[in-house]
Design an enzyme around this catalytic site. Structure first.
Site, PDB file in Angstrom:
ATOM      1  N   ARG A   1       4.374  -8.319   0.517  1.00  0.00           N
ATOM      2  CA  ARG A   1       4.575  -7.273  -0.504  1.00  0.00           C
ATOM      3  C   ARG A   1       5.307  -6.078   0.115  1.00  0.00           C
ATOM      4  O   ARG A   1       6.153  -5.469  -0.534  1.00  0.00           O
ATOM      5  CB  ARG A   1       3.228  -6.862  -1.111  1.00  0.00           C
ATOM      6  CG  ARG A   1       2.701  -7.943  -2.063  1.00  0.00           C
ATOM      7  CD  ARG A   1       1.203  -7.890  -2.213  1.00  0.00           C
ATOM      8  NE  ARG A   1       0.741  -6.776  -3.005  1.00  0.00           N
ATOM      9  CZ  ARG A   1      -0.534  -6.344  -3.010  1.00  0.00           C
ATOM     10  NH1 ARG A   1      -1.445  -6.944  -2.244  1.00  0.00           N
ATOM     11  NH2 ARG A   1      -0.890  -5.335  -3.764  1.00  0.00           N
TER      12      ARG A   1
ATOM     13  N   ARG B   1      -8.659  -9.677  -6.120  1.00  0.00           N
ATOM     14  CA  ARG B   1      -7.210  -9.946  -6.139  1.00  0.00           C
ATOM     15  C   ARG B   1      -6.820 -10.760  -4.915  1.00  0.00           C
ATOM     16  O   ARG B   1      -6.967 -10.295  -3.790  1.00  0.00           O
ATOM     17  CB  ARG B   1      -6.433  -8.618  -6.155  1.00  0.00           C
ATOM     18  CG  ARG B   1      -6.400  -7.958  -7.504  1.00  0.00           C
ATOM     19  CD  ARG B   1      -5.626  -6.659  -7.481  1.00  0.00           C
ATOM     20  NE  ARG B   1      -4.242  -6.812  -7.023  1.00  0.00           N
ATOM     21  CZ  ARG B   1      -3.339  -5.849  -7.065  1.00  0.00           C
ATOM     22  NH1 ARG B   1      -3.673  -4.664  -7.543  1.00  0.00           N
ATOM     23  NH2 ARG B   1      -2.117  -6.056  -6.632  1.00  0.00           N
TER      24      ARG B   1
ATOM     25  N   LYS C   1      -1.379   4.745  -6.042  1.00  0.00           N
ATOM     26  CA  LYS C   1      -0.710   5.054  -7.315  1.00  0.00           C
ATOM     27  C   LYS C   1      -1.676   4.920  -8.494  1.00  0.00           C
ATOM     28  O   LYS C   1      -1.744   5.793  -9.349  1.00  0.00           O
ATOM     29  CB  LYS C   1       0.506   4.122  -7.536  1.00  0.00           C
ATOM     30  CG  LYS C   1       1.544   4.193  -6.428  1.00  0.00           C
ATOM     31  CD  LYS C   1       2.794   3.363  -6.736  1.00  0.00           C
ATOM     32  CE  LYS C   1       2.573   1.872  -6.823  1.00  0.00           C
ATOM     33  NZ  LYS C   1       2.196   1.225  -5.555  1.00  0.00           N
TER      34      LYS C   1
ATOM     35  N   ARG D   1      -9.992  -3.192  -0.431  1.00  0.00           N
ATOM     36  CA  ARG D   1      -9.985  -3.340  -1.901  1.00  0.00           C
ATOM     37  C   ARG D   1     -10.190  -4.804  -2.281  1.00  0.00           C
ATOM     38  O   ARG D   1     -10.879  -5.118  -3.245  1.00  0.00           O
ATOM     39  CB  ARG D   1      -8.670  -2.796  -2.454  1.00  0.00           C
ATOM     40  CG  ARG D   1      -8.571  -2.852  -3.964  1.00  0.00           C
ATOM     41  CD  ARG D   1      -7.369  -2.103  -4.476  1.00  0.00           C
ATOM     42  NE  ARG D   1      -6.156  -2.889  -4.410  1.00  0.00           N
ATOM     43  CZ  ARG D   1      -4.939  -2.438  -4.760  1.00  0.00           C
ATOM     44  NH1 ARG D   1      -4.786  -1.196  -5.176  1.00  0.00           N
ATOM     45  NH2 ARG D   1      -3.889  -3.214  -4.689  1.00  0.00           N
TER      46      ARG D   1
ATOM     47  N   ARG E   1      10.686  -1.115  -9.666  1.00  0.00           N
ATOM     48  CA  ARG E   1      10.576  -1.589  -8.288  1.00  0.00           C
ATOM     49  C   ARG E   1      11.906  -2.155  -7.785  1.00  0.00           C
ATOM     50  O   ARG E   1      11.945  -2.618  -6.646  1.00  0.00           O
ATOM     51  CB  ARG E   1       9.528  -2.693  -8.209  1.00  0.00           C
ATOM     52  CG  ARG E   1       8.117  -2.212  -7.836  1.00  0.00           C
ATOM     53  CD  ARG E   1       7.217  -3.427  -7.900  1.00  0.00           C
ATOM     54  NE  ARG E   1       6.075  -3.435  -7.079  1.00  0.00           N
ATOM     55  CZ  ARG E   1       4.822  -3.238  -7.485  1.00  0.00           C
ATOM     56  NH1 ARG E   1       4.580  -2.880  -8.729  1.00  0.00           N
ATOM     57  NH2 ARG E   1       3.833  -3.387  -6.659  1.00  0.00           N
TER      58      ARG E   1
HETATM   59  P1  AMP Z   1       0.669  -3.898  -8.302  1.00  0.00           P
HETATM   60  O1  AMP Z   1      -0.588  -3.985  -9.080  1.00  0.00           O
HETATM   61  O2  AMP Z   1       1.548  -2.767  -8.727  1.00  0.00           O
HETATM   62  O3  AMP Z   1       0.425  -3.900  -6.808  1.00  0.00           O
HETATM   63  O4  AMP Z   1       1.510  -5.225  -8.621  1.00  0.00           O
HETATM   64  C1  AMP Z   1       0.976  -6.503  -8.303  1.00  0.00           C
HETATM   65  C2  AMP Z   1       2.084  -7.541  -8.401  1.00  0.00           C
HETATM   66  O5  AMP Z   1       2.592  -7.575  -9.746  1.00  0.00           O
HETATM   67  C3  AMP Z   1       3.307  -7.309  -7.521  1.00  0.00           C
HETATM   68  O6  AMP Z   1       3.121  -7.782  -6.202  1.00  0.00           O
HETATM   69  C4  AMP Z   1       4.353  -8.123  -8.286  1.00  0.00           C
HETATM   70  O7  AMP Z   1       4.177  -9.521  -8.076  1.00  0.00           O
HETATM   71  C5  AMP Z   1       3.989  -7.842  -9.749  1.00  0.00           C
HETATM   72  N1  AMP Z   1       4.677  -6.628 -10.252  1.00  0.00           N
HETATM   73  C6  AMP Z   1       4.107  -5.472 -10.661  1.00  0.00           C
HETATM   74  N2  AMP Z   1       5.033  -4.588 -11.054  1.00  0.00           N
HETATM   75  C7  AMP Z   1       6.239  -5.199 -10.888  1.00  0.00           C
HETATM   76  C8  AMP Z   1       7.587  -4.806 -11.083  1.00  0.00           C
HETATM   77  N3  AMP Z   1       7.892  -3.574 -11.534  1.00  0.00           N
HETATM   78  N4  AMP Z   1       8.552  -5.699 -10.800  1.00  0.00           N
HETATM   79  C9  AMP Z   1       8.278  -6.938 -10.364  1.00  0.00           C
HETATM   80  N5  AMP Z   1       7.023  -7.375 -10.107  1.00  0.00           N
HETATM   81  C10 AMP Z   1       6.006  -6.518 -10.375  1.00  0.00           C
END
Ligand code: AMP
Length: 190
Positions: free
Chosen positions: A146, A134, A14, A128, A89
């Site tokens: 996740r 991360r 994404k 990654r 989400r």
């Molecule tokens: P991402 O970078 O999109 O993979 O997000 C990393 C982490 O951020 C996720 O595993 C969640 O802990 C938190 N996070 C990101 N976006 C959301 C969302 N829309 N709702 C809840 N938690 C989020």
């Protein structure tokens, strides 16, 4: 105005695709994960709150995430449109997004899912994690958590957007250019 929701499991691409689409269509890219990571780096109250959830691979609570997303949209009054990456989400987030956009006489144009198998995604994320730093990308148990969060809380949004005739999906396996072409062939219909 075009507002695209990029949908897909962690590692689906994404963020990578959003970077291309944002310049191609002059859209503002909002990644909730990036906003949380920025807040963690700067040790803000929001960052402190989000960190414990993110470290475990759990979703951050809806109310916090929704307020944060709305504030990010408000910062960009003159945007020609948005790419939402990693938001919504949950169903509550999707409903909040619809309500918020409709108050501004805007709406989600299309939701596009990038599809790939779990095994492919685990491999990508661990790779990654070698360079991203991360912690949630470095541990297979956290990655699987996740995916569980996605399956339980995010997957229902497929029918949420299908019911609005806004759900599209593309094969997320291929070169970056191939996948961008699949996405643009959908976005160009609007
Ligand atoms: P991402 O970078 O999109 O993979 O997000 C990393 C982490 O951020 C996720 O595993 C969640 O802990 C938190 N996070 C990101 N976006 C959301 C969302 N829309 N709702 C809840 N938690 C989020």
């Amino acid at each position: 105005m075009i507002n695209i929701v990029l949908f897909g499991k962690p590692g689906a691409g994404k963020g990578t695709q959003a970077e291309f689409l944002k310049s191609q269509y002059q859209l503002v890219h909002i990644s909730t994960g990036d906003v949380f990571r920025y807040n963690i780096k700067n040790t803000t109250d929001l960052g402190k709150l989000a960190q414990s959830y993110m470290d475990q691979g759990d979703l951050v609570p809806d109310s916090v995430t929704i307020n944060m997303l709305e504030a990010e949209v408000e910062k960009n009054h003159d945007a020609k449109g948005f790419i939402f990456d990693g938001f919504p989400r949950t169903t509550a987030q999707a409903e909040a997004l619809d309500a918020f956009l409709s108050k501004k006489e805007m709406q989600v144009t299309a939701t596009i899912a990038l599809e790939a198998t779990d095994d492919e995604l685990v491999e990508r994320l661990l790779k990654r994690g070698e360079t991203s730093g991360r912690s949630d990308d470095q541990d297979e148990a956290k990655i699987r958590n996740r995916f569980d969060e996605y399956n339980q809380k995010t997957a229902p949004l497929r029918s949420f957007y299908t019911n609005q005739s806004k759900f599209h999906s593309v094969n997320g396996i291929g070169t970056i250019d191939e996948i961008t072409a699949r996405l643009t062939s959908i976005i160009d219909r609007f």
